[in-house]
Design a protein around this motif. Structure first.
Motif, PDB file in Angstrom:
ATOM      1  N   ILE A 176       0.836  -1.195   0.000  1.00 10.96           N
ATOM      2  CA  ILE A 176       0.000   0.000   0.000  1.00 10.96           C
ATOM      3  C   ILE A 176       0.880   1.257   0.000  1.00 10.96           C
ATOM      4  CG2 ILE A 176      -1.812   1.262   1.223  1.00 10.96           C
ATOM      5  CD1 ILE A 176      -2.612  -1.470   0.073  1.00 10.96           C
ATOM      6  N   GLY A 177       0.562   2.167  -0.908  1.00  7.93           N
ATOM      7  CA  GLY A 177       1.339   3.397  -1.017  1.00  7.93           C
ATOM      8  C   GLY A 177       2.394   3.359  -2.107  1.00  7.93           C
ATOM      9  N   HIS A 178       2.660   2.165  -2.660  1.00  3.92           N
ATOM     10  CA  HIS A 178       3.628   2.048  -3.755  1.00  3.92           C
ATOM     11  C   HIS A 178       2.869   1.553  -4.984  1.00  3.92           C
ATOM     12  CE1 HIS A 178       7.526   1.911  -5.587  1.00  3.92           C
ATOM     13  NE2 HIS A 178       7.461   0.610  -5.818  1.00  3.92           N
ATOM     14  N   THR A 179       2.579   2.448  -5.904  1.00  2.24           N
ATOM     15  CA  THR A 179       1.655   2.181  -7.014  1.00  2.24           C
ATOM     16  C   THR A 179       2.004   0.939  -7.833  1.00  2.24           C
ATOM     17  OG1 THR A 179       1.096   4.522  -7.175  1.00  2.24           O
ATOM     18  CG2 THR A 179       0.616   3.161  -9.092  1.00  2.24           C
ATOM     19  N   PRO A 180       3.263   0.691  -8.221  1.00  6.44           N
ATOM     20  CA  PRO A 180       3.542  -0.516  -9.013  1.00  6.44           C
ATOM     21  C   PRO A 180       3.113  -1.796  -8.307  1.00  6.44           C
ATOM     22  CG  PRO A 180       5.403   0.992  -9.147  1.00  6.44           C
ATOM     23  CD  PRO A 180       4.472   1.552  -8.111  1.00  6.44           C
ATOM     24  N   MET A 181       3.348  -1.889  -6.995  1.00  7.69           N
ATOM     25  CA  MET A 181       2.947  -3.094  -6.265  1.00  7.69           C
ATOM     26  C   MET A 181       1.431  -3.152  -6.086  1.00  7.69           C
ATOM     27  SD  MET A 181       5.679  -4.818  -5.853  1.00  7.69           S
ATOM     28  CE  MET A 181       5.437  -6.015  -4.546  1.00  7.69           C
ATOM     29  N   GLU A 182       0.795  -2.012  -5.908  1.00  8.11           N
ATOM     30  CA  GLU A 182      -0.662  -1.982  -5.831  1.00  8.11           C
ATOM     31  C   GLU A 182      -1.262  -2.473  -7.150  1.00  8.11           C
ATOM     32  OE1 GLU A 182      -2.371   1.683  -4.608  1.00  8.11           O
ATOM     33  OE2 GLU A 182      -1.310   1.774  -2.699  1.00  8.11           O
ATOM     34  N   PHE A 183      -0.641  -2.068  -8.258  1.00 10.32           N
ATOM     35  CA  PHE A 183      -1.095  -2.531  -9.570  1.00 10.32           C
ATOM     36  C   PHE A 183      -0.996  -4.045  -9.687  1.00 10.32           C
ATOM     37  CE2 PHE A 183       0.475  -4.066 -13.663  1.00 10.32           C
ATOM     38  CZ  PHE A 183      -0.656  -3.861 -14.451  1.00 10.32           C
ATOM     39  N   LEU A 184       0.133  -4.625  -9.267  1.00  6.53           N
ATOM     40  CA  LEU A 184       0.326  -6.073  -9.371  1.00  6.53           C
ATOM     41  C   LEU A 184      -0.688  -6.829  -8.524  1.00  6.53           C
ATOM     42  CD1 LEU A 184       4.231  -6.363  -9.306  1.00  6.53           C
ATOM     43  CD2 LEU A 184       2.704  -6.580 -11.275  1.00  6.53           C
ATOM     44  N   LEU A 185      -0.971  -6.322  -7.340  1.00  6.25           N
ATOM     45  CA  LEU A 185      -1.971  -6.967  -6.481  1.00  6.25           C
ATOM     46  C   LEU A 185      -3.340  -6.944  -7.160  1.00  6.25           C
ATOM     47  CD1 LEU A 185      -2.800  -8.244  -3.783  1.00  6.25           C
ATOM     48  CD2 LEU A 185      -3.082  -5.928  -2.867  1.00  6.25           C
ATOM     49  N   SER A 186      -3.695  -5.808  -7.740  1.00  3.28           N
ATOM     50  CA  SER A 186      -4.983  -5.684  -8.423  1.00  3.28           C
ATOM     51  C   SER A 186      -5.041  -6.573  -9.662  1.00  3.28           C
ATOM     52  CB  SER A 186      -5.221  -4.225  -8.824  1.00  3.28           C
ATOM     53  OG  SER A 186      -5.134  -3.373  -7.710  1.00  3.28           O
ATOM     54  N   ALA A 187      -3.946  -6.606 -10.425  1.00  6.07           N
ATOM     55  CA  ALA A 187      -3.913  -7.426 -11.636  1.00  6.07           C
ATOM     56  C   ALA A 187      -4.066  -8.905 -11.305  1.00  6.07           C
ATOM     57  CB  ALA A 187      -2.606  -7.189 -12.392  1.00  6.07           C
ATOM     58  N   ILE A 413     -12.592  -4.265  -5.719  1.00  7.60           N
ATOM     59  CA  ILE A 413     -12.837  -5.545  -5.042  1.00  7.60           C
ATOM     60  C   ILE A 413     -11.827  -5.764  -3.919  1.00  7.60           C
ATOM     61  CG2 ILE A 413     -12.812  -8.048  -5.353  1.00  7.60           C
ATOM     62  CD1 ILE A 413     -13.918  -7.584  -8.175  1.00  7.60           C
ATOM     63  N   VAL A 414     -10.544  -5.487  -4.210  1.00  9.14           N
ATOM     64  CA  VAL A 414      -9.509  -5.640  -3.172  1.00  9.14           C
ATOM     65  C   VAL A 414      -9.808  -4.740  -1.984  1.00  9.14           C
ATOM     66  CG1 VAL A 414      -7.071  -5.257  -2.639  1.00  9.14           C
ATOM     67  CG2 VAL A 414      -7.710  -6.372  -4.779  1.00  9.14           C
ATOM     68  N   ASN A 415     -10.169  -3.497  -2.264  1.00 11.59           N
ATOM     69  CA  ASN A 415     -10.478  -2.567  -1.168  1.00 11.59           C
ATOM     70  C   ASN A 415     -11.679  -3.032  -0.358  1.00 11.59           C
ATOM     71  OD1 ASN A 415      -8.361  -0.883  -1.838  1.00 11.59           O
ATOM     72  ND2 ASN A 415      -9.598   0.494  -3.089  1.00 11.59           N
ATOM     73  N   GLU A 416     -12.662  -3.630  -1.035  1.00 11.78           N
ATOM     74  CA  GLU A 416     -13.871  -4.082  -0.348  1.00 11.78           C
ATOM     75  C   GLU A 416     -13.624  -5.353   0.455  1.00 11.78           C
ATOM     76  OE1 GLU A 416     -17.784  -4.602   0.925  1.00 11.78           O
ATOM     77  OE2 GLU A 416     -16.866  -2.840  -0.015  1.00 11.78           O
ATOM     78  N   VAL A 417     -12.991  -6.341  -0.157  1.00 11.69           N
ATOM     79  CA  VAL A 417     -12.831  -7.649   0.481  1.00 11.69           C
ATOM     80  C   VAL A 417     -11.729  -7.634   1.538  1.00 11.69           C
ATOM     81  CG1 VAL A 417     -12.341 -10.100   0.087  1.00 11.69           C
ATOM     82  CG2 VAL A 417     -13.697  -8.814  -1.581  1.00 11.69           C
ATOM     83  N   LEU A 418     -10.596  -7.010   1.216  1.00 13.11           N
ATOM     84  CA  LEU A 418      -9.453  -7.029   2.129  1.00 13.11           C
ATOM     85  C   LEU A 418      -9.417  -5.810   3.050  1.00 13.11           C
ATOM     86  CD1 LEU A 418      -6.600  -8.284  -0.244  1.00 13.11           C
ATOM     87  CD2 LEU A 418      -8.357  -9.580   0.968  1.00 13.11           C
ATOM     88  N   LYS A 419     -10.359  -4.889   2.850  1.00 13.46           N
ATOM     89  CA  LYS A 419     -10.423  -3.669   3.666  1.00 13.46           C
ATOM     90  C   LYS A 419      -9.108  -2.891   3.604  1.00 13.46           C
ATOM     91  CE  LYS A 419     -14.495  -5.067   4.841  1.00 13.46           C
ATOM     92  NZ  LYS A 419     -15.656  -4.500   4.128  1.00 13.46           N
ATOM     93  N   LEU A 420      -8.614  -2.719   2.367  1.00  9.17           N
ATOM     94  CA  LEU A 420      -7.393  -1.950   2.138  1.00  9.17           C
ATOM     95  C   LEU A 420      -7.741  -0.655   1.426  1.00  9.17           C
ATOM     96  CD1 LEU A 420      -5.038  -4.841   0.961  1.00  9.17           C
ATOM     97  CD2 LEU A 420      -5.101  -3.776   3.220  1.00  9.17           C
ATOM     98  N   LYS A 421      -6.744   0.161   1.151  1.00 11.13           N
ATOM     99  CA  LYS A 421      -6.974   1.450   0.492  1.00 11.13           C
ATOM    100  C   LYS A 421      -6.003   1.624  -0.668  1.00 11.13           C
ATOM    101  CE  LYS A 421      -8.805   3.803   4.607  1.00 11.13           C
ATOM    102  NZ  LYS A 421      -8.647   4.964   5.541  1.00 11.13           N
TER     103      LYS A 421
END
Length: 614
Positions: A176-187, A413-421
């Motif tokens: 969280i807070g590092h866009t490239p890794m957030e992208f990979l998690l979402s992908a 979906i990630v934000n909803e299910v995992l309660k992340l931002k």
């Protein structure tokens, strides 16, 4: 032969199994009774084999029996035995495991097993993974079934390890807070979405190609994606593969729903990757015929694929624009925030994995599928709208917008299910920044083909006839001619043209991995690169002496000078002024091969351009 079978619960039974009264297990031995002088005598045949449970495979509805027995060494053995092998000529194979059975006693052993199986617990199992249907309902097959009481019996390491709490803590601290890794998690989650909605929307697999040196954290990032569903290492029995594997094996090993890594694209130095990327993108194996001339079942998968290499795999493909729409390609991105962060991620995912995919799958199965489709449509339209506003819209934008939309919906979906931002806007900007279809030079096959031709001529200049070359050269590839400067439809200038035979032109295109000659020529004519009569592409050209052959007359562009500095007229305004100052009426340049109209510029024409244009 496999049959199509469905299973459903019915209140009234119409089939009743026979109980073999003459066969029984007595004091740990199976045997049978015989009548002798009006007396029933029990004849033991061997050590008893017991049935623990019966298991039905979800994919095929075939049954297996869990058998257990004590062999001669006093050790208890348990075997998952296919029920189709409960016949005399196959049951004897149990002798290899210590069962006392022969052809003479096989029938009695079979009947003793059949007597037990009607009273044991009946379970479900699955050997394939991902979204599926069971009795008309959508289910998910993971280590355990979601929407079905089923257990995975394959060898792949998809059972969750460690704790979800440890994994989520790592996400909060190092993702969280590092866009490239957030992208990979979402992908990684978007692949599950592709599988879930495969009957509702037409979309191909999500392919993320990560290019860069070994210190950029690309492999760590890809292993993070894999860890959402399975073991993220190189020890086998998981979804980490290598491009050293054959395409056939990859197509059969890649699962549905689970994020998959194909590593070491850099090892490919002499393989044409065009068919490989098309197959991975579509997730559909080529159909093949069996020895009996029947069509074998083709493997299919829907998921997110992460490809890593130190150079672009697209450079080893043909130059068709279709591949640009099937691939997110990221070059020289620093994926992890620091070396320390990369080490922490690897340490955590090695001991904690497989917790995210089952959670998201359960949430998806509880949602209205049509509402998810509508969200993807909304995000797709938003991506297209942003491209129009940014003036990057082109004929490929809409073909790629849906894949971007899937990842953006996965963010929600990630934000909803995992309660992340996760930062959805930043992830969208990140995808647009690295989009292959936002660049005219990438999208236009004509631009890419011309760039290749100019490079080819520069590299092989001595193989082209010109005013500076000898009158005769070996291995002549074409003829370069200086000419009056003209303005092309692309607003580029050209003061030189190439004459080349049809056969030589095809060889040059092939060397540059351009397989669609007609498409290249069509674009070149629209751009003004190709000079020919209006209803054709090919011309009659003279390259050596007065010999006329079929070939092409190609205007070679020179990049326009750039405008810089304060107070300089707008680029388009200058070009418009330039067009107005060009000789009128248009000068017709004639030669012995072709007649066509050119915009021309006289040598003494003073266009009064800014200083930095001269």
């Amino acid at each position: 032969m496999d049959y199509t079978v469905t299973i459903q619960e019915e209140a009234e039974k119409i089939t009743h199994a026979v109980f073999h009264k003459s066969v029984e297990i007595v004091e740990g031995q199976y045997g049978h009774y015989i009548y002798k002088k009006d007396e029933m005598i029990y004849i033991p045949c061997g050590g008893a084999v017991y049935v623990k449970n019966a298991i039905t495979e979800v994919e095929t509805c075939k049954q297996y029996l869990t058998l257990y027995f004590d062999s001669g060494d006093g050790k208890r053995r348990t075997i998952l035995f296919p029920r189709e092998d409960l016949v005399e000529n196959k049951i004897v194979s149990l002798t290899a495991y210590g069962v006392q059975v022969s052809k003479k006693t096989a029938d009695y052993l079979i009947k003793s097993i059949e007597n037990q199986e009607v009273n044991v617990k009946h379970l479900l199992c699955h050997v394939k993974l991902g979204m599926a249907e069971w009795n008309g309902e959508k289910i998910f097959k993971g280590a355990k079934g979601v929407g079905i009481d089923s257990k995975y019996t394959g060898k792949l390491r998809v059972s969750p390890k460690g704790t979800y709490a440890n994994y989520k803590k790592m996400l909060k601290e190092d993702v969280i807070g590092h866009t490239p890794m957030e992208f990979l998690l979402s992908a990684s989650i978007s692949g599950l979405l592709v599988d879930y909605l495969k009957e509702s929307i037409s979309v191909e697999n999500i392919m993320v190609h990560m290019i860069g040196e070994s210190s950029t954290g690309k492999t760590t990032g890809a292993l993070l994606a894999v860890s959402c569903g399975s073991a993220p290492d190189f020890l086998g029995n998981n979804f980490v593969f290598s491009f050293q594997d054959t395409l056939n094996s990859l197509m059969r090993l890649i699962p549905n729903s689970y994020p998959t890594l194909i590593d070491e694209g850099s090892l490919l130095t002499d393989r044409d990757m065009t068919q490989t990327l098309y197959s991975l993108s579509s997730g559909t194996e080529k159909r093949r015929l069996s020895g009996g001339m029947e069509v074998n079942e083709s493997s299919r998968f829907r998921t997110a694929l992460f490809l890593t290499s130190e150079k672009s795999i697209l450079s080893q493909c043909n130059m068709n624009t279709g591949l640009l729409t099937r691939n997110f390609e990221f070059q020289n991105v620093t994926w992890t925030s620091s070396a320390e962060s990369a080490d922490r991620i690897k340490s955590v995912v090695t001991e904690n994995y497989g917790h995210i995919i089952p959670r998201v799958a359960k949430w998806l199965l509880e949602q209205d599928r049509q509402e998810l489709v509508e969200k993807i449509v909304q995000e797709t339209n938003a991506v297209i709208k942003r491209a129009r506003e940014a003036k990057t819209y082109n004929n490929l934008t809409e073909r790629t917008a849906k894949q971007s939309a899937l990842i953006l919906v996965a963010v929600d979906i990630v934000n909803e299910v995992l309660k992340l931002k996760l930062n959805k806007e930043a992830i969208g900007d990140f995808m647009e920044e690295h989009s292959l279809v936002n660049s005219v030079e990438q999208v236009s096959i004509g631009k890419r083909a011309m760039e290749w031709l100019l490079q080819f001529i520069s590299k092989n200049y001595t193989q082209f006839l010109s005013k500076d070359s000898p009158k005769e050269i070996s291995n002549c590839r074409g003829k370069l001619e200086n000419m009056q400067t003209v303005l092309l439809n692309t607003d580029e200038e050209s003061g030189m043209r190439l004459k080349v035979t049809d056969s030589e032109f095809m060889k040059i295109l092939k060397e540059g991995h351009f397989s669609e000659k007609a498409t290249v020529l069509k674009e070149w004519k629209e751009m003004g690169y190709l000079k020919a009569q209006s209803d054709r592409y090919i011309s009659r050209v003279k390259i050596v002496g007065d010999i006329q052959v079929k070939g092409y007359i190609i205007q070679l562009p020179v990049p326009s000078n750039k405008i810089s500095g304060a107070g300089v007229k707008d680029y388009e305004e200058v070009l418009e002024e330039r067009r107005k100052r060009i000789n009128k009426p248009r000068q017709v340049i004639k030669d012995e091969y072709v007649e066509d109209d050119f915009f021309s510029i006289d040598d003494d024409d003073d266009l009064d351009f800014p200083e930095d244009w001269k």
